[in-house]
Design an enzyme around this catalytic site. Structure first.
Site, short mmCIF file in Angstrom:
data_model
loop_
_atom_site.label_atom_id
_atom_site.label_comp_id
_atom_site.label_asym_id
_atom_site.label_seq_id
_atom_site.Cartn_x
_atom_site.Cartn_y
_atom_site.Cartn_z
N HIS A 184 -5.18 21.10 -34.53
CA HIS A 184 -6.18 21.47 -34.87
C HIS A 184 -5.86 22.53 -33.86
O HIS A 184 -5.75 23.07 -32.95
CB HIS A 184 -7.36 21.24 -34.37
CG HIS A 184 -8.65 21.43 -34.68
ND1 HIS A 184 -9.57 22.98 -34.69
CD2 HIS A 184 -9.46 21.39 -35.82
CE1 HIS A 184 -10.22 22.89 -35.29
NE2 HIS A 184 -10.27 21.81 -36.25
N HIS B 21 -5.73 25.92 -40.79
CA HIS B 21 -6.51 26.01 -39.23
C HIS B 21 -6.09 24.70 -38.73
O HIS B 21 -5.96 24.62 -37.41
CB HIS B 21 -8.17 25.90 -39.54
CG HIS B 21 -8.93 24.67 -40.32
ND1 HIS B 21 -9.17 24.23 -41.25
CD2 HIS B 21 -9.92 23.48 -38.96
CE1 HIS B 21 -9.54 23.56 -41.31
NE2 HIS B 21 -10.01 23.03 -39.64
#
Length: 160
Positions: free
Chosen positions: A85, A70
């Site tokens: 992110h 992620h």
């Protein structure tokens, strides 16, 4: 030979889009840390594809590669640090919807595939799929003039 080596050592300061997306105002992201740019100057992209491969936005070292896929961080030779992110709270998926393609600590090139992301899966599970690019370290200190409110292609410069 000497001049060739010097040319090769020259570091690119270019930052490119890690995916096809639409730049939108960071203040509208539904997470205060990102919206208020608490980690550094931040831009946000809305992915345009249901599945996409996220790329390195710059040449450098992949300093951080979360096993969940992620988030990842690139440290450029000039000392600039970039964190990408993917989504809000997507760490909770424990890697579901992500396939990691690169290893922490490796030298990477701009445009190198870092992770495959199934944004459709993330959305189906109720997650915000906004992708944030954060300048975590900026040795020059000057804000970067990033493009805003427009659609960009993967590998397109994000800097005006």
């Amino acid at each position: 030979m000497f001049f060739r080596k010097k040319r090769e050592e020259k570091e690119s300061k270019e930052i490119v889009s890690p995916l096809n997306g639409k730049l939108f105002p960071i203040e509208t992201v539904q997470d205060d840390v990102f919206a208020q740019q608490m980690m550094g100057q931040t831009i946000a992209l809305e992915p345009l594809k249901g599945k996409d491969t996220l790329l390195s936005p710059a040449d450098g070292v992949l300093e951080v590669m979360y096993p969940t896929g992620h988030a990842y961080a690139v440290k450029m030779k000039n000392g600039m640090g970039l964190l990408i992110h993917i989504g809000i709270d997507t760490v909770e998926l424990n890697g579901e919807g992500f396939t990691v393609l690169a290893k922490q600590g490796e030298k990477i090139k701009m445009g190198q595939p870092i992770a495959d992301v199934d944004f459709d899966t993330l959305k189906a599970k109720g997650f915000d799929v906004s992708v944030m690019l954060i300048v975590t370290q900026n040795p020059g200190g000057e804000p970067i003039a990033f493009k805003q409110n427009m659609t960009v292609n993967a590998m397109e410069s994000l800097v005006l």
